[in-house]
Design an enzyme around this catalytic site. Structure first.
Site, mmCIF file in Angstrom:
data_model
loop_
_atom_site.group_PDB
_atom_site.id
_atom_site.type_symbol
_atom_site.label_atom_id
_atom_site.label_comp_id
_atom_site.label_asym_id
_atom_site.label_seq_id
_atom_site.Cartn_x
_atom_site.Cartn_y
_atom_site.Cartn_z
ATOM 1 C CE LYS A 280 -38.550 3.490 -15.363
ATOM 2 N NZ LYS A 280 -39.484 2.661 -16.162
ATOM 3 C CE LYS B 73 -36.914 4.396 -18.573
ATOM 4 N NZ LYS B 73 -37.723 3.283 -19.127
ATOM 5 C CG ASP C 102 -41.443 3.849 -19.297
ATOM 6 O OD1 ASP C 102 -42.576 4.121 -18.855
ATOM 7 O OD2 ASP C 102 -40.485 3.519 -18.564
#
Length: 220
Positions: free
Chosen positions: A180, A151, A89
């Protein structure tokens, strides 16, 4: 639908101890969450502890500011994967996005995607710092760079995911890229809002509470 597989069980506080890391690993194994998401210093330990399970190891790169150089992010990514990370991430260069230096933003993401070849890459755009058009542009750049997910948030910028932002991101990237939601997803109600808006992964420290809510809800 296996809702436990939506959850990246997350502990990214700087003061996280080994005891706390053990707790989220044990919880993730008990509930069979998709992953545990921990800071890079904990990746090797988490990977060793999760070797006999289906739970993946997720870590964060350029976190939480996104303001390190691309070369630094690439090194962090390679190091994390060598230590056993399955998912990456990364945080975008937010200032470059706001400057309109879109090539720089995309190349930064592309470099991490290349370094993480064969591993899932999620791109944190820090929605709380962006306006509508910037969220759209960051999502477009994430898709163009070949990442797997866009995300919402680090959880360190004073705000987290909203259903509105998740929907905007999903509408922008379409079917090719997943979304996400992270930051402030604390219970079943929050979880449901994010999933209904289009999120297929939820980053939360409250994974256990979410699953307990699902178990208590007769609809599931």
């Amino acid at each position: 639908m296996k809702f436990e597989k939506y959850i990246d069980h997350t502990l990214l506080k700087p003061e996280s101890t080994r005891t706390q890391i053990d707790q989220i690993i044990d919880e993730a194994k008990a509930y069979n969450f998709k992953s545990v998401c921990v800071n890079p210093t904990h990746v090797k330990y988490a990977a060793e502890r999760l070797a006999d399970s289906e739970v993946l190891v997720c870590t964060v790169i350029g976190f939480p500011l996104g303001a390190s150089t691309t070369a630094t992010k690439v090194f962090e990514t390679e190091d994390a994967i060598q230590n056993g990370a399955d998912e990456i991430d990364m945080v975008i260069n937010i200032g470059a996005l706001k400057d309109g230096r879109f090539d720089d933003v995309q190349q930064d993401i592309e470099a991490v995607v290349k370094a993480a070849e064969g591993h899932t890459v999620k791109v944190i755009i820090e929605t709380v710092l962006l306006d509508h058009d910037e969220i759209v542009k960051a999502s477009e750049l994430t898709k163009a760079a070949g990442a797997d997910f866009v995300k919402t948030s680090t959880g360190f910028a004073g705000g987290g995911a909203t259903a509105e932002d998740v929907k905007l991101m999903k509408d922008t990237v379409g079917a090719d890229v997943e979304v996400k939601a992270s930051g402030g997803v604390r219970n079943l109600e929050d979880f449901n809002k994010m999933v209904e808006a289009g999120a297929t992964r939820i980053g939360a420290s409250a994974g256990v509470q979410i699953m307990q809510g699902l178990e208590a809800d007769s609809d599931y």
